[in-house]
Design a protein around this motif. Structure first.
Motif, PDB file in Angstrom:
ATOM      1  N   LEU A 176       0.824  -1.210   0.000  1.00  0.00           N
ATOM      2  CA  LEU A 176       0.000   0.000   0.000  1.00  0.00           C
ATOM      3  C   LEU A 176       0.862   1.265   0.000  1.00  0.00           C
ATOM      4  O   LEU A 176       0.498   2.263  -0.632  1.00  0.00           O
ATOM      5  CB  LEU A 176      -0.939   0.001   1.202  1.00  0.00           C
ATOM      6  CG  LEU A 176      -2.194  -0.861   1.070  1.00  0.00           C
ATOM      7  CD1 LEU A 176      -2.938  -0.922   2.400  1.00  0.00           C
ATOM      8  CD2 LEU A 176      -3.113  -0.332  -0.025  1.00  0.00           C
ATOM      9  N   ALA A 177       1.993   1.237   0.699  1.00  0.00           N
ATOM     10  CA  ALA A 177       2.883   2.404   0.695  1.00  0.00           C
ATOM     11  C   ALA A 177       3.410   2.666  -0.712  1.00  0.00           C
ATOM     12  O   ALA A 177       3.475   3.822  -1.166  1.00  0.00           O
ATOM     13  CB  ALA A 177       4.042   2.189   1.663  1.00  0.00           C
ATOM     14  N   ILE A 178       3.783   1.606  -1.421  1.00  0.00           N
ATOM     15  CA  ILE A 178       4.257   1.770  -2.790  1.00  0.00           C
ATOM     16  C   ILE A 178       3.119   2.292  -3.671  1.00  0.00           C
ATOM     17  O   ILE A 178       3.328   3.197  -4.496  1.00  0.00           O
ATOM     18  CB  ILE A 178       4.806   0.431  -3.327  1.00  0.00           C
ATOM     19  CG1 ILE A 178       6.075   0.039  -2.548  1.00  0.00           C
ATOM     20  CG2 ILE A 178       5.099   0.528  -4.823  1.00  0.00           C
ATOM     21  CD1 ILE A 178       6.565  -1.365  -2.834  1.00  0.00           C
ATOM     22  N   ALA A 179       1.929   1.739  -3.504  1.00  0.00           N
ATOM     23  CA  ALA A 179       0.789   2.206  -4.296  1.00  0.00           C
ATOM     24  C   ALA A 179       0.500   3.678  -4.029  1.00  0.00           C
ATOM     25  O   ALA A 179       0.342   4.473  -4.961  1.00  0.00           O
ATOM     26  CB  ALA A 179      -0.447   1.359  -3.975  1.00  0.00           C
ATOM     27  N   ARG A 180       0.457   4.063  -2.773  1.00  0.00           N
ATOM     28  CA  ARG A 180       0.149   5.459  -2.443  1.00  0.00           C
ATOM     29  C   ARG A 180       1.241   6.396  -2.933  1.00  0.00           C
ATOM     30  O   ARG A 180       0.956   7.512  -3.383  1.00  0.00           O
ATOM     31  CB  ARG A 180      -0.060   5.582  -0.934  1.00  0.00           C
ATOM     32  CG  ARG A 180      -1.385   4.973  -0.470  1.00  0.00           C
ATOM     33  CD  ARG A 180      -1.516   4.936   1.034  1.00  0.00           C
ATOM     34  NE  ARG A 180      -2.864   4.538   1.442  1.00  0.00           N
ATOM     35  CZ  ARG A 180      -3.129   3.663   2.415  1.00  0.00           C
ATOM     36  NH1 ARG A 180      -2.132   3.105   3.094  1.00  0.00           N
ATOM     37  NH2 ARG A 180      -4.378   3.354   2.711  1.00  0.00           N
ATOM     38  N   GLY A 181       2.480   5.960  -2.849  1.00  0.00           N
ATOM     39  CA  GLY A 181       3.567   6.789  -3.369  1.00  0.00           C
ATOM     40  C   GLY A 181       3.509   6.924  -4.877  1.00  0.00           C
ATOM     41  O   GLY A 181       3.663   8.018  -5.422  1.00  0.00           O
ATOM     42  N   ALA A 192      -7.239   8.070  -8.194  1.00  0.00           N
ATOM     43  CA  ALA A 192      -6.931   6.844  -7.462  1.00  0.00           C
ATOM     44  C   ALA A 192      -6.933   7.093  -5.959  1.00  0.00           C
ATOM     45  O   ALA A 192      -6.408   8.103  -5.475  1.00  0.00           O
ATOM     46  CB  ALA A 192      -5.569   6.304  -7.889  1.00  0.00           C
ATOM     47  N   ALA A 193      -7.536   6.161  -5.216  1.00  0.00           N
ATOM     48  CA  ALA A 193      -7.525   6.214  -3.757  1.00  0.00           C
ATOM     49  C   ALA A 193      -7.233   4.807  -3.235  1.00  0.00           C
ATOM     50  O   ALA A 193      -7.480   3.817  -3.928  1.00  0.00           O
ATOM     51  CB  ALA A 193      -8.864   6.706  -3.221  1.00  0.00           C
TER      52      ALA A 193
END
Length: 264
Positions: free
Chosen positions: A88-93, A101-102
């Motif tokens: 999730l950290a990679i996705a949010r970054g 996107a959320a």
């Protein structure tokens, strides 16, 4: 938890892109036809839900499905849901500057996980190579909850390992062929699952989240894996129909995997 909460230096956009790319390459080591299943998945989204879908990216990981949805459909919006703090950290970054996107942190085995979502219903719910981490009874319960998340006329698609117990010789030959292909790719420098996670654990920006992930979900470097199960295409079709999907069928398959679609 976010990257900022670890106290480490924030990654630059190019670094997030590098992690996203390396995740895709690592997954392709296992699934050389990965992009083909994504193409069929998005074709069916457009055919059944149109070209401006609201998509729930289920067990989203780094957001591979979201990335492809947003590139193909300029008017789409996506919500990714996962429990893994590293992915999730990679996705949010990676998607930090993408307003369409959320991402939501939630446990799909929690009966109330849908309460964390920003919308009550979605045109399409998509997932790939993720739900085999669940046991059969838990997956059946999840399908039941998804029937209340997919809008009437919307679609759910799951691409995953879907073995056929009636073809043992074909399956044995395919496994041997695939093992030889992966070994050759590794000899040529391809990175596998454990190697990718080893790099994550050594990265100063992600090491704290990696420790959190290993405590929560197991340590992939050590070979830990969730106690999941795989089911046949027929099981998926039957179960989706039994939980309120009006139609269900396989829309793509490989020797070992399938892509099953349920229409509400």
């Amino acid at each position: 938890m976010t990257i900022e909460a670890t106290g480490r230096r924030n990654a630059e956009p190019t670094e997030w892109q590098a992690w996203q790319d390396s995740w895709d390459r690592q997954q392709e080591w296992y699934l050389p036809d990965r992009e083909e299943r994504f193409r069929v998945m998005l074709d069916m989204v457009e055919a059944l839900a149109g070209d401006a879908p609201r998509v729930l990216d289920l067990a989203c990981g780094t957001g591979s499905i979201s990335d492809r949805v947003l590139k193909r459909f300029p008017r789409a919006e996506t919500v990714g849901v996962d429990l893994d703090p590293v992915l999730l950290a990679i996705a949010r970054g990676h998607f930090a500057d993408e307003p369409r996107a959320a991402f939501v942190t939630a446990d799909l085995t929690d009966p109330r996980w849908t309460e964390a979502l920003p919308y009550d219903s979605y045109d399409a719910v998509l997932t790939a190579t993720a739900l085999h981490w669940l046991r059969t009874d838990a997956l059946g319960e999840l399908y039941g909850r998804l029937a209340g998340v997919v809008r009437e006329g919307g679609v759910f698609m799951n691409a995953d390992h879907m073995p056929d117990a009636t073809t043992p010789r074909v399956d044995a030959a395919e496994r041997a062929f695939d093992r030889a292909r992966r070994e050759a790719a590794r000899d040529a420098g391809a990175e596998d699952w454990a190697g990718w996670w080893q790099r994550v654990a050594a990265d100063e920006r992600l090491s704290g989240l990696a420790a959190e992930r290993f405590a929560l979900l197991g340590n992939p470097v050590r070979g830990d894996h969730a106690d999941g199960e795989v089911q046949s295409v027929d099981w998926h079709v039957r179960t989706l129909r039994g939980h309120g999907f009006a139609e269900a069928k396989a829309v793509w398959c490989s020797p070992s995997d399938g892509l099953v679609l349920g229409l509400r």
